[in-house]
Design an enzyme around this catalytic site. Structure first.
Site, PDB file in Angstrom:
ATOM      1  N   GLY A 178       3.771   2.382   2.381  1.00 11.08           N
ATOM      2  CA  GLY A 178       4.751   1.583   1.642  1.00 11.08           C
ATOM      3  C   GLY A 178       5.026   2.290   0.336  1.00 11.08           C
ATOM      4  O   GLY A 178       6.013   2.997   0.160  1.00 11.08           O
TER       5      GLY A 178
ATOM      6  N   GLY B  25      -1.621   2.797   2.219  1.00 14.03           N
ATOM      7  CA  GLY B  25      -2.558   2.927   1.117  1.00 14.03           C
ATOM      8  C   GLY B  25      -2.515   4.214   0.326  1.00 14.03           C
ATOM      9  O   GLY B  25      -3.175   4.328  -0.705  1.00 14.03           O
TER      10      GLY B  25
ATOM     11  N   CYS C   3       6.570 -16.064 -22.258  1.00 14.88           N
ATOM     12  CA  CYS C   3       5.561 -16.668 -23.130  1.00 14.88           C
ATOM     13  C   CYS C   3       4.160 -16.521 -22.550  1.00 14.88           C
ATOM     14  O   CYS C   3       3.527 -17.492 -22.127  1.00 14.88           O
ATOM     15  CB  CYS C   3       5.884 -18.136 -23.355  1.00 14.88           C
ATOM     16  SG  CYS C   3       7.546 -18.333 -23.972  1.00 14.88           S
ATOM     17  N   GLU C   4       3.678 -15.290 -22.489  1.00 17.37           N
ATOM     18  CA  GLU C   4       2.321 -14.980 -22.037  1.00 17.37           C
ATOM     19  C   GLU C   4       1.917 -13.711 -22.781  1.00 17.37           C
ATOM     20  O   GLU C   4       2.711 -12.782 -22.874  1.00 17.37           O
ATOM     21  CB  GLU C   4       2.285 -14.633 -20.538  1.00 17.37           C
ATOM     22  CG  GLU C   4       2.751 -15.710 -19.599  1.00 17.37           C
ATOM     23  CD  GLU C   4       1.612 -16.575 -19.080  1.00 17.37           C
ATOM     24  OE1 GLU C   4       0.434 -16.246 -19.336  1.00 17.37           O
ATOM     25  OE2 GLU C   4       1.919 -17.569 -18.426  1.00 17.37           O
TER      26      GLU C   4
HETATM   27  C1  LIG Z   1       0.071  -3.420   1.963  1.00 14.26           C
HETATM   28  C2  LIG Z   1      -0.184  -2.852   3.294  1.00 14.26           C
HETATM   29  C3  LIG Z   1       0.285  -1.592   3.638  1.00 14.26           C
HETATM   30  C4  LIG Z   1       1.016  -0.701   2.669  1.00 14.26           C
HETATM   31  O1  LIG Z   1       0.209  -0.277   1.628  1.00 14.26           O
HETATM   32  P1  LIG Z   1       0.745   0.846   0.610  1.00 14.26           P
HETATM   33  O2  LIG Z   1      -0.352   0.991  -0.346  1.00 14.26           O
HETATM   34  O3  LIG Z   1       1.989   0.327  -0.009  1.00 14.26           O
HETATM   35  O4  LIG Z   1       0.996   2.078   1.405  1.00 14.26           O
HETATM   36  C5  LIG Z   1       0.066  -1.146   4.919  1.00 14.26           C
HETATM   37  N1  LIG Z   1      -0.589  -1.902   5.823  1.00 14.26           N
HETATM   38  C6  LIG Z   1      -1.080  -3.127   5.527  1.00 14.26           C
HETATM   39  C7  LIG Z   1      -1.785  -3.905   6.567  1.00 14.26           C
HETATM   40  C8  LIG Z   1      -0.901  -3.651   4.254  1.00 14.26           C
HETATM   41  O5  LIG Z   1      -1.375  -4.851   3.954  1.00 14.26           O
END
Ligand SMILES: *Cc1c(COP(=O)(O)O)cnc(C)c1O
Length: 467
Positions: free
Chosen positions: A306, A267, A374-375
């Site tokens: 991520g 996150g 087309c949006e």
């Molecule tokens: C999407 C997700 C992440 C990664 O989130 P990022 O914002 O890309 O760091 C980690 N854990 C869970 C359970 C997720 O669903």
């Protein structure tokens, strides 16, 4: 970075300008104007676009590594494992790269699990499986693969997992994903930690569910998980969530559970506007927010970043097909669209867009950068000040290494882009551009349905003839 326009200040060296004498491709006869051009590591983006075509995703391996190293360093003082969230960018070569740096993985589907096993069979002990809707097939696959941890999100999932673990005689280590009811100050679609969201179990039910889980012979209760959302740029929501988790860990231990792991989820947001911030300092503040509340608990921390690892390492390169004006409004119609990069359409997300060939002497104007789909929601940017641009120019949509290609689709029967991994002077194709044949290969042309009266005879015949 040798020189850069103000828009790319402070960015990691993945995408930077260097001075160039190359004339602008589409304006023959124009004098070289001492402009500058965008490089991905040590390769001119222009050259990659010429070789591989556009739209094109470029990723810098050095930038991914730099991010990962900085993230890792921020947590050095506590035992931890980084489980990269596969859904941010699941290209096999990206996973392979992260694996060589020692990463584990957070997966949310059987498909993602298979991707990880594809690049390293022995990565199974480093896989965390999250998600609210794990199917029976997915649970079986994960059990048989011997993954490290299931993040269980409901009582029903607990029952299903316990039953299958027993039937397959495979022990499963579990954590419950707890919903801490903490607001995350992000886009509502990617906020996950409130009572009204589908994710996790409420804190109040945790004690009871842990007690239930502990009774199952094939379940090993080892941790607590939390993930409050994505693109969160302040450390405070993380601190509050982990603070609640720490209290829960104390209660669970008093109840006799052996809690060794806290999975703090992912996150951590990135700075999409105005270049990247000092990531080392930013990651340190994030780490402090997580580590503080867990002080003295002697836990192993699992982290599932991520976006923070891969977003700034990627750019989507697109070329301008048409420059068009409707009354006062000016449009750049480019060859990348919402099917290539959904974030602007889906979340109204902002991505910086810079010219690949930059001439600082050019005047600026406001453009909507739109794709051919087309949006009306098919835009990459709206009212964006950009240098005067002509047809054939290349643009780079920055910070698209996460949730870019991962969310790409074939809408409008458009082929998904090629992906290139760059390291210094080397560029490797890591996903070829799709062909039309790729797009239709799963489809069958059914001829017996929908035939009018005239075809009735043949339908009858096919019944007996056996097709
Ligand atoms: C999407 C997700 C992440 C990664 O989130 P990022 O914002 O890309 O760091 C980690 N854990 C869970 C359970 C997720 O669903």
């Amino acid at each position: 970075m040798r020189s850069h326009p103000s828009t790319a200040r402070g960015r990691p060296p993945a995408f930077s300008y260097r001075s160039s004498l190359a004339p602008r491709s589409s304006s023959i006869g124009e004098q070289p104007s001492g402009g500058e051009e965008l490089f991905c590591d040590d390769i001119p983006v222009r050259r990659l676009a010429a070789r591989f075509g556009t739209p094109l995703y470029l990723y810098s391996a050095s930038a991914i590594e730099a991010r990962l190293v900085a993230f890792e360093r921020a947590f050095l003082r506590v035992p931890h494992t980084i489980c990269y969230s596969v859904k941010a960018n699941s290209n096999l070569s990206i996973l392979r790269l992260l694996r060589t740096f020692g990463c584990g993985f957070d997966v949310v589907s059987a498909g993602e699990l298979k991707r990880v096993l594809q690049i390293d069979r022995r990565a199974n002990r480093r896989i965390v499986f999250s998600g609210v809707g794990k199917s029976l097939m997915e649970i079986d696959l994960a059990l048989k693969s011997g993954i490290f941890l299931f993040n269980v999100e409901s009582e029903s999932e607990l029952s299903r997992l316990a039953r299958r673990a027993g039937e397959l005689k495979r022990k499963a280590s579990i954590a419950f994903r707890v919903n801490p009811d903490v607001p995350a100050e992000t886009h509502p679609y990617i906020s996950t930690g409130r009572d009204q969201h589908k994710f996790g179990i409420p804190l109040e039910q945790a004690s009871e569910l842990y007690r239930r889980a502990a009774r199952h012979r094939f379940l090993n209760v080892v941790g607590v998980s939390v993930h409050i959302g994505s693109q969160i740029t302040s450390p405070e929501p993380f601190r509050r969530a982990v603070d609640r988790i720490a209290q829960l860990v104390r209660r669970l231990r008093q109840d006799g559970h052996s809690i060794q792991y806290v999975d703090a989820g992912g996150g951590l947001g990135v700075c999409y506007r105005g270049g990247d911030q000092d990531f080392v300092e930013y990651a340190a503040r994030y780490a402090a927010a997580l580590i503080g509340p867990l002080n003295g608990l002697n836990l192993h921390l699992l982290l599932e970043p991520g976006r923070a690892i891969v977003a700034p390492a990627g750019a989507l390169i697109t070329s301008v097909e048409y420059v068009k004006a409707n009354k006062g409004k000016r449009f750049l119609v480019v060859d990348a669209a919402m099917n290539d990069l959904l974030r602007p359409s889906l979340y109204g997300a902002f991505h910086e867009i810079v010219p690949v060939r930059n001439d600082r002497k050019l005047g600026r104007a406001k453009f909507d950068v739109v794709g051919p789909v087309c949006e009306t929601s098919d835009f990459l940017a709206r009212d964006r000040p950009l240098p005067e641009t002509v047809e054939g120019d290349l643009l780079a949509v920055l910070d698209t290494g996460a949730y870019g290609m991962a969310l790409a689709s074939n809408y409008n029967t458009r082929r998904r882009a090629a992906e290139i991994l760059v390291k210094r002077k080397t560029a490797k194709l890591i996903r070829r551009r799709e062909s039309f044949a790729d797009l239709i290969k799963a489809e069958l042309v059914e001829t017996s349905i929908g035939r009018r009266q005239a075809g009735k005879k043949r339908v009858e015949k096919s019944k007996t003839g056996g097709n």
